[in-house]
Enzyme design. Structure first.
Site, PDB file in Angstrom:
ATOM      1  N   GLU A 125     -38.644   8.833  -7.381  1.00 53.69           N
ATOM      2  CA  GLU A 125     -39.086   9.353  -6.089  1.00 53.69           C
ATOM      3  C   GLU A 125     -38.137  10.447  -5.583  1.00 53.69           C
ATOM      4  O   GLU A 125     -36.918  10.293  -5.627  1.00 53.69           O
ATOM      5  CB  GLU A 125     -39.143   8.219  -5.064  1.00 53.69           C
ATOM      6  N   LYS A 152     -48.057   9.545  -0.165  1.00 57.88           N
ATOM      7  CA  LYS A 152     -47.608   8.179   0.122  1.00 57.88           C
ATOM      8  C   LYS A 152     -48.262   7.642   1.384  1.00 57.88           C
ATOM      9  O   LYS A 152     -48.209   8.266   2.441  1.00 57.88           O
ATOM     10  CB  LYS A 152     -46.082   8.183   0.261  1.00 57.88           C
ATOM     11  N   CYS A 209     -43.128   4.148  -4.011  1.00 59.09           N
ATOM     12  CA  CYS A 209     -42.102   3.303  -3.410  1.00 59.09           C
ATOM     13  C   CYS A 209     -42.638   2.229  -2.455  1.00 59.09           C
ATOM     14  O   CYS A 209     -43.128   1.214  -2.910  1.00 59.09           O
ATOM     15  CB  CYS A 209     -41.041   4.156  -2.745  1.00 59.09           C
TER      16      CYS A 209
END
Length: 291
Positions: A42, A115, A152
């Protein structure tokens, strides 16, 4: 079909150009060693800047397509590999995302994933920087299989994994930046890492697919103090949740693992969780809480 995954685990410096150069070099090495789908960790171009709310860090963002996307596309085309790259996207003035680019083996940009779940915890102040994603949960047909990408904090949510698998993903990739608060490691460290690994292995079990998590290493203190000790341990889980291969805690590595995509169908027909879902009974999942 058998395909080799290449996960790029490394430390990051305070110099974005150096980080990009390192990632491109590791991607080339992975391709030369036989990797066909390569995934970065990431926000690989910088240290994990979300440890503080600092407006200066917005300067790290770039457009998509932009310099990093183009550089990754060149590697993908040169070696005929699929690349997933995690970037800090500047979409417009005042509008930023934590975004993954999905590049096919001919160098074309297949799409992006922004995300969806954005944390706000001590040293993980991401809500200051990132607008929640608006791409939804998707899967992309690449030359080497159909893949899904989440990022994540998304990895803690079974809903995201399920919807991505329902879009046809055979492999779920999770570019990640997660570690220990050094002062808490002795008391909580084992359980924290165990929970992180277990939840993602569970996504593989529940969806009968492969899971690949890519984390960074090293201690980063961009704002001083103890910072974060990133725990590495990138891994690939098989379709029954078994660990196929795991990287170290503290070493730069290219984790290579061959997987057999035919096992997705075998697993899903022997453990038919998708068949037996009671979709007529799940309406309340769209509520915040069942009061």
């Amino acid at each position: 079909m058998k395909v080799t995954l290449g996960l790029l685990q490394h430390a990051c410096s305070a110099n974005p150009a150096e980080n990009l150069k390192k990632t491109l070099a590791l991607a080339e090495q992975a391709a030369k060693k036989g990797a066909k789908i390569i995934c970065t960790q990431e926000l690989f171009r910088s240290q994990y800047f979300c440890q503080a709310e600092n407006h200066d860090y917005f300067k790290l963002a770039e457009p998509i397509p932009g310099p990093s996307t183009v550089a990754l596309q060149k590697i993908a085309k040169k070696y005929g590999v699929v690349i997933i790259g995690s970037l800090f996207e500047k979409r417009a003035s005042g509008l930023y995302h934590n975004t993954a680019v999905i590049i096919d083996a001919d160098g074309s940009l297949l799409g992006i994933y922004r995300k969806m779940h954005i944390p706000d915890d001590p040293l993980y102040y991401e809500k200051f920087y990132f607008t929640p994603g608006d791409t939804g949960f998707k899967a992309w047909q690449t030359r080497y299989g159909k893949i899904g990408v989440l990022v994540c904090w998304d990895q803690w949510y079974p809903e995201g994994a399920r919807l991505t698998a329902m879009a046809g993903a055979e492999i779920l990739f999770y570019p990640t930046a997660i570690g220990w608060h050094p002062g808490e490691k002795a008391e909580y460290g084992v359980n924290q890492h165990g929970a992180w690994e277990t939840i993602q292995r569970a996504h593989a079990v529940a969806n009968g697919c492969y899971v690949a998590a890519v984390n960074r290493i090293g201690v980063e203190t961009p704002e001083g103090g103890d910072g974060i000790e990133f725990w590495g341990q990138s891994f690939v889980a098989g379709t029954s949740g078994q660990i196929l291969k795991k990287a170290s805690v503290d070493r730069e590595e290219i984790l290579l693992q061959e997987i057999d995509l035919d096992k997705v169908d075998v697993t899903r027909t022997h453990w038919p969780f998708l068949r037996d879902r009671r979709i007529d009974a799940y309406g309340d999942l769209t509520k915040r809480f069942r009061d």
